[in-house]
Motif scaffolding. Sequence first.
Motif, PDB file in Angstrom:
ATOM      1  N   HIS A   1       7.353  -0.812   5.539  1.00 11.50           N
ATOM      2  CA  HIS A   1       8.582  -0.458   4.821  1.00 11.50           C
ATOM      3  C   HIS A   1       9.233  -1.713   4.222  1.00 11.50           C
ATOM      4  CE1 HIS A   1       8.523   3.723   5.850  1.00 11.50           C
ATOM      5  NE2 HIS A   1       8.625   3.503   7.151  1.00 11.50           N
ATOM      6  N   HIS A   2       9.225  -2.795   4.980  1.00 11.02           N
ATOM      7  CA  HIS A   2       9.781  -4.064   4.495  1.00 11.02           C
ATOM      8  C   HIS A   2       9.012  -4.515   3.251  1.00 11.02           C
ATOM      9  CE1 HIS A   2      11.788  -7.895   4.578  1.00 11.02           C
ATOM     10  NE2 HIS A   2      10.783  -8.560   5.134  1.00 11.02           N
ATOM     11  N   TRP A   3       7.683  -4.442   3.299  1.00 10.20           N
ATOM     12  CA  TRP A   3       6.860  -4.808   2.149  1.00 10.20           C
ATOM     13  C   TRP A   3       7.185  -3.910   0.958  1.00 10.20           C
ATOM     14  CZ3 TRP A   3       3.572  -2.500  -1.194  1.00 10.20           C
ATOM     15  CH2 TRP A   3       2.809  -3.336  -2.006  1.00 10.20           C
ATOM     16  N   GLN A   4       7.274  -2.596   1.196  1.00  9.30           N
ATOM     17  CA  GLN A   4       7.551  -1.657   0.110  1.00  9.30           C
ATOM     18  C   GLN A   4       8.835  -2.020  -0.639  1.00  9.30           C
ATOM     19  OE1 GLN A   4       7.203   1.943   2.740  1.00  9.30           O
ATOM     20  NE2 GLN A   4       6.459   2.858   0.847  1.00  9.30           N
ATOM     21  N   LEU A   5       9.880  -2.303   0.101  1.00  8.96           N
ATOM     22  CA  LEU A   5      11.194  -2.519  -0.515  1.00  8.96           C
ATOM     23  C   LEU A   5      11.376  -3.926  -1.078  1.00  8.96           C
ATOM     24  CD1 LEU A   5      13.222  -0.470   2.050  1.00  8.96           C
ATOM     25  CD2 LEU A   5      13.111  -0.013  -0.396  1.00  8.96           C
ATOM     26  N   THR A   6      10.752  -4.932  -0.469  1.00  5.77           N
ATOM     27  CA  THR A   6      11.007  -6.307  -0.912  1.00  5.77           C
ATOM     28  C   THR A   6       9.933  -6.854  -1.836  1.00  5.77           C
ATOM     29  OG1 THR A   6       9.973  -7.239   1.072  1.00  5.77           O
ATOM     30  CG2 THR A   6      12.357  -6.846   1.141  1.00  5.77           C
ATOM     31  N   ILE A   7       8.696  -6.434  -1.672  1.00  6.37           N
ATOM     32  CA  ILE A   7       7.606  -6.960  -2.505  1.00  6.37           C
ATOM     33  C   ILE A   7       7.077  -5.884  -3.454  1.00  6.37           C
ATOM     34  CG2 ILE A   7       5.255  -7.896  -2.496  1.00  6.37           C
ATOM     35  CD1 ILE A   7       5.997  -9.280   0.164  1.00  6.37           C
ATOM     36  N   GLY A   8       6.819  -4.694  -2.910  1.00  8.38           N
ATOM     37  CA  GLY A   8       6.245  -3.618  -3.710  1.00  8.38           C
ATOM     38  C   GLY A   8       7.226  -2.927  -4.627  1.00  8.38           C
ATOM     39  N   LYS A   9       8.522  -3.208  -4.455  1.00  7.88           N
ATOM     40  CA  LYS A   9       9.582  -2.577  -5.275  1.00  7.88           C
ATOM     41  C   LYS A   9       9.430  -1.056  -5.299  1.00  7.88           C
ATOM     42  CE  LYS A   9      11.107  -6.641  -6.209  1.00  7.88           C
ATOM     43  NZ  LYS A   9      11.980  -7.217  -5.225  1.00  7.88           N
ATOM     44  N   ASP A  10       9.152  -0.498  -4.125  1.00  6.49           N
ATOM     45  CA  ASP A  10       8.953   0.939  -3.966  1.00  6.49           C
ATOM     46  C   ASP A  10      10.171   1.530  -3.266  1.00  6.49           C
ATOM     47  OD1 ASP A  10       7.399   3.352  -4.042  1.00  6.49           O
ATOM     48  OD2 ASP A  10       6.867   3.053  -1.951  1.00  6.49           O
ATOM     49  N   THR A  11      10.129   2.823  -3.028  1.00  6.02           N
ATOM     50  CA  THR A  11      11.249   3.536  -2.410  1.00  6.02           C
ATOM     51  C   THR A  11      11.358   3.291  -0.909  1.00  6.02           C
ATOM     52  OG1 THR A  11       9.885   5.473  -1.962  1.00  6.02           O
ATOM     53  CG2 THR A  11      11.056   5.396  -4.081  1.00  6.02           C
ATOM     54  N   GLY A  12      10.271   2.921  -0.259  1.00  6.22           N
ATOM     55  CA  GLY A  12      10.289   2.778   1.188  1.00  6.22           C
ATOM     56  C   GLY A  12       9.944   4.070   1.906  1.00  6.22           C
ATOM     57  N   ASN A  13       9.545   5.101   1.161  1.00  5.61           N
ATOM     58  CA  ASN A  13       9.175   6.377   1.761  1.00  5.61           C
ATOM     59  C   ASN A  13       7.747   6.340   2.301  1.00  5.61           C
ATOM     60  OD1 ASN A  13      11.642   7.472   1.060  1.00  5.61           O
ATOM     61  ND2 ASN A  13      10.897   8.239  -0.896  1.00  5.61           N
TER      62      ASN A  13
ATOM     63  N   PHE B   1       2.748   3.536   0.891  1.00  2.83           N
ATOM     64  CA  PHE B   1       2.833   3.278   2.330  1.00  2.83           C
ATOM     65  C   PHE B   1       1.454   3.410   2.968  1.00  2.83           C
ATOM     66  CE2 PHE B   1       3.218   4.856   6.666  1.00  2.83           C
ATOM     67  CZ  PHE B   1       4.109   3.961   7.235  1.00  2.83           C
ATOM     68  N   TYR B   2       0.747   4.493   2.688  1.00  4.22           N
ATOM     69  CA  TYR B   2      -0.533   4.768   3.347  1.00  4.22           C
ATOM     70  C   TYR B   2      -1.684   3.919   2.829  1.00  4.22           C
ATOM     71  CZ  TYR B   2       1.516   8.513   6.009  1.00  4.22           C
ATOM     72  OH  TYR B   2       2.290   9.218   6.895  1.00  4.22           O
ATOM     73  N   LYS B   3      -1.489   3.174   1.759  1.00  5.24           N
ATOM     74  CA  LYS B   3      -2.564   2.295   1.294  1.00  5.24           C
ATOM     75  C   LYS B   3      -2.856   1.192   2.327  1.00  5.24           C
ATOM     76  CE  LYS B   3      -0.651  -1.546  -1.242  1.00  5.24           C
ATOM     77  NZ  LYS B   3      -1.012  -2.436  -2.294  1.00  5.24           N
ATOM     78  N   TRP B   4      -1.930   0.968   3.237  1.00  2.00           N
ATOM     79  CA  TRP B   4      -2.112  -0.046   4.275  1.00  2.00           C
ATOM     80  C   TRP B   4      -2.924   0.463   5.464  1.00  2.00           C
ATOM     81  CZ3 TRP B   4      -0.980  -4.966   3.405  1.00  2.00           C
ATOM     82  CH2 TRP B   4      -0.131  -5.253   2.358  1.00  2.00           C
ATOM     83  N   LYS B   5      -3.192   1.747   5.537  1.00  2.00           N
ATOM     84  CA  LYS B   5      -3.848   2.351   6.693  1.00  2.00           C
ATOM     85  C   LYS B   5      -5.214   1.725   6.990  1.00  2.00           C
ATOM     86  CE  LYS B   5      -4.746   6.778   8.781  1.00  2.00           C
ATOM     87  NZ  LYS B   5      -3.680   7.498   9.407  1.00  2.00           N
ATOM     88  N   THR B   6      -6.025   1.492   5.976  1.00  2.00           N
ATOM     89  CA  THR B   6      -7.358   0.917   6.168  1.00  2.00           C
ATOM     90  C   THR B   6      -7.261  -0.482   6.771  1.00  2.00           C
ATOM     91  OG1 THR B   6      -8.204   2.204   4.327  1.00  2.00           O
ATOM     92  CG2 THR B   6      -9.511   0.301   5.011  1.00  2.00           C
ATOM     93  N   LYS B   7      -6.357  -1.290   6.255  1.00  2.00           N
ATOM     94  CA  LYS B   7      -6.214  -2.653   6.782  1.00  2.00           C
ATOM     95  C   LYS B   7      -5.712  -2.619   8.223  1.00  2.00           C
ATOM     96  CE  LYS B   7      -5.141  -7.284   5.573  1.00  2.00           C
ATOM     97  NZ  LYS B   7      -4.710  -8.194   4.542  1.00  2.00           N
ATOM     98  N   PHE B   8      -4.788  -1.730   8.528  1.00  2.00           N
ATOM     99  CA  PHE B   8      -4.308  -1.585   9.904  1.00  2.00           C
ATOM    100  C   PHE B   8      -5.471  -1.219  10.823  1.00  2.00           C
ATOM    101  CE2 PHE B   8      -0.143  -2.089   8.462  1.00  2.00           C
ATOM    102  CZ  PHE B   8       0.776  -1.965   9.485  1.00  2.00           C
ATOM    103  N   ASN B   9      -6.286  -0.269  10.405  1.00  2.00           N
ATOM    104  CA  ASN B   9      -7.428   0.141  11.230  1.00  2.00           C
ATOM    105  C   ASN B   9      -8.387  -1.018  11.462  1.00  2.00           C
ATOM    106  OD1 ASN B   9      -6.472   2.744  11.503  1.00  2.00           O
ATOM    107  ND2 ASN B   9      -7.678   3.550   9.807  1.00  2.00           N
TER     108      ASN B   9
END
Length: 129
Positions: A94-106, A111-119
């Motif tokens: 969420h921090h990345w979305q709002l500060t770097i990705g300029k996204d809504t934070g939803n 958000f889910y594009k990070w799932k593969t890297k987390f796994n």
Amino acid sequence: MARHKKLATILRDVDYKKPYKPNKPNTELYYNILNYAIFNGRLDPIDRFSIRRIRDALAYYEYDSETGETTMTFKPKFKNLKQFLDILGHEMVHHWQLTIGKDTGNHNAIFYKWKTKFNRMGLDLKVRY
């Protein structure tokens, strides 16, 4: 590579039966480890970590768009360290979305594009725990 090993070592040594109680210094330490392991050190530090009772959530992230101030709040007890790291990582997305990705934070496709890297890192990125 060494940063990845550090996270892998932490996850390898998790006692899944032992509850984890976060404190501010450890939360900051784990934030820095995940920042380098997952986000390549690109995330800015969080202005304030808070640990307190929360109703209907395990944690939440707040971003003040006017001041740029950031806060992460966590409940005082988790099932184990792994669950805490999963949730810390979740809030960091969420921090990345709002500060770097300029996204809504939803919880959206960004958000889910990070799932593969987390796994790959041994963490779970999901909405419900």
